[in-house]
Design a protein around this motif. Structure first.
Motif, short mmCIF file in Angstrom:
data_model
loop_
_atom_site.label_atom_id
_atom_site.label_comp_id
_atom_site.label_asym_id
_atom_site.label_seq_id
_atom_site.Cartn_x
_atom_site.Cartn_y
_atom_site.Cartn_z
N GLU A 177 0.83 -1.20 0.00
CA GLU A 177 0.00 0.00 0.00
C GLU A 177 0.86 1.26 0.00
O GLU A 177 0.48 2.28 -0.54
CB GLU A 177 -0.92 0.01 1.23
CG GLU A 177 -1.71 -1.25 1.44
CD GLU A 177 -2.84 -1.42 0.45
OE1 GLU A 177 -3.06 -0.49 -0.37
OE2 GLU A 177 -3.52 -2.45 0.49
N THR A 202 -0.59 -5.09 2.71
CA THR A 202 -1.84 -5.77 3.06
C THR A 202 -1.78 -7.21 2.57
O THR A 202 -1.51 -7.45 1.39
CB THR A 202 -3.05 -5.06 2.44
OG1 THR A 202 -3.14 -3.73 2.96
CG2 THR A 202 -4.34 -5.80 2.78
N THR A 241 -3.70 -5.66 7.24
CA THR A 241 -2.70 -4.66 6.88
C THR A 241 -1.66 -4.53 7.98
O THR A 241 -1.99 -4.35 9.15
CB THR A 241 -3.36 -3.28 6.64
OG1 THR A 241 -4.34 -3.40 5.60
CG2 THR A 241 -2.33 -2.25 6.21
#
Length: 261
Positions: A45, A51, A69
């Protein structure tokens, strides 16, 4: 909620990408192990945020994915967990986007006894007579109604220019407009039809009401550019006209002649 696309392993922080077991461990602390399937991939991310995705095996959630995450601070090898979320995938069944109740009502939905009050500040309506541009409080609105009643004006409010435009656009785009298949194949337009009852007021030059009891639009508002096969001047072509009946055949045989055949 936008369905999640298929996850794939992407370049990113190697420490975080390798934290699959930690992500699963944290996930199992919150959900039953029977609801968690294999890891399906990871997505970076940000530079230090990744994630991890796991198949969801929970009954009734086919196509959904567990999302965990993880992140770490710059210069630290300690991995922390940001969030655990259940997300819909491309094949997941999700609820339709919520629509307010008043926006869900369509013509034909009201039953006998049902009420559909309009809001006080409905932009489609204005006082029958103008009181200027100053906003009216609740007491002033009540006074308007009382004065209108005392003067015998009948309607306290009437359509505003915006209300007229909305109605006109809705009718023009609807089944009585010029772009529907019925109108496209019509022999002529409604403006030249003898069954058209013209309206008065702002929409008199654009719309009328069909008064042909044999037409699909009988009793409905139609645009002048609309049309159908029940136009008052519609004529059948020679090919469409019914064939004339054949001449009568006369049997001239006598009973004796019939027996001799």
């Amino acid at each position: 909620m936008t369905p999640l696309t298929a996850s794939t392993t992407a370049p990113g922080d190697p420490v975080l990408l390798g934290a699959v077991d930690l992500a699963r461990e944290v996930l199992l602390e919150q959900v039953d192990s029977a609801d968690v399937g294999a890891a399906t991939g990871a997505v970076a991310e940000d530079e230090h945020v990744v994630t991890h995705y796991f198949t969801c095996l929970r009954a009734g959630y086919v196509g959904w994915t567990w999302s965990v995450t993880v992140a770490r601070a710059v210069g630290s090898d300690k991995v922390t967990v940001d969030e655990v979320v259940l997300l819909p995938g491309e094949d997941a069944i999700v609820a339709p986007e919520w629509v307010p109740y008043k926006d869900r009502i369509r013509p034909g939905d009201l039953s006998p006894g049902d009420l559909l009050p309009v809001e006080e500040d409905d932009p489609r309506l204005v006082p029958t007579y103008s009181f200027g541009d100053d906003p009216l409080d609740a007491d002033a609105k009540a006074q308007i109604r009382q004065v209108a009643k005392d003067l015998g004006l009948g309607r306290v409010r009437a359509l505003s220019p915006e209300g007229i435009d909305l109605a006109a656009q809705r009718w023009y785009d609807g089944d009585g407009g010029p772009d529907v298949p019925l109108a496209q194949s019509a022999p002529a337009k409604c403006y030249s039809c003898g069954f058209l009852m013209r309206l008065s007021g702002h929409l008199a030059e654009t719309f009328g009401v069909c008064a042909n009891g044999n037409a699909n639009d009988d009793g409905r508002v139609v645009a002048f550019g609309h049309g159908c096969g029940a136009h008052s001047e519609a004529q059948l072509s020679r090919k469409q006209q019914p064939l004339p009946p054949a001449d009568h055949a006369h049997d001239t045989l006598t009973p004796d002649e019939l027996e001799s055949l």
